[in-house]
Design a protein around this motif. Structure first.
Motif: not given
Length: 144
Positions: A62-63, A83-88, A93-100, A124-131
């Motif tokens: 992942x990058x 390696x996930x099989x999705x076109x680069x 690209x996902x956008x991931x953020x953390x707010x503290x 669903x795949x990504x949400x399940x992994x995070x949850x």
């Protein structure tokens, strides 16, 4: 909260923003909750962020790029796993953020994952992994 393009979760953690920041940005810590992957970056806007590791035989590569950062408060980055099989391409690209957000003796951590291109299977795949893996792992590290 979940729609076709966003997954948002809030955790109330028994740790300071600085302690949580270290959990989110230290390779030896991310390996404990991010599918055995170590994060690497120089933590400046526009710099590369990578996640490397092997989880149950899957080799992650992942990058992405740091999109915004305020140390100990906010981090947003793009991310894709070739390696996930999705076109680069940029729109994949996902956008991931953390707010503290400090709240007395605790910190509210809000995580947001955006840009699923309306793909319900990817969402669903990504949400399940995070949850089931990522967020409980972060909680466990904060309770130690």
């Amino acid at each position: 909260m979940m729609n076709n393009n966003t997954v948002t979760r809030k955790l109330i953690l028994n740790a300071s923003p600085h302690e949580i920041w270290l959990i989110l940005t230290t390779p030896s810590e991310t390996k404990k909750y991010m599918f055995n992957c170590e994060v690497s970056s120089n933590w400046e806007i526009g710099s590369e962020i990578t996640w490397k590791g092997n989880f149950q035989g899957y080799e992650s590569g992942e990058r992405g790029i740091i999109l915004d950062i305020i140390h100990n408060k906010y981090l947003k980055y793009s991310s894709i796993d070739p390696n996930f099989g999705i076109e680069i391409i940029p729109e994949n690209y996902l956008h991931i953020s953390y707010h503290l957000d400090p709240q007395e003796e605790q910190t509210v951590l809000t995580t947001t994952i955006e840009n699923f291109n309306g793909d319900p299977n990817r969402l669903e795949h990504i949400a399940k992994g995070w949850d089931h893996f990522v967020l409980p792992g972060i909680e466990q590290l904060c309770d130690q």
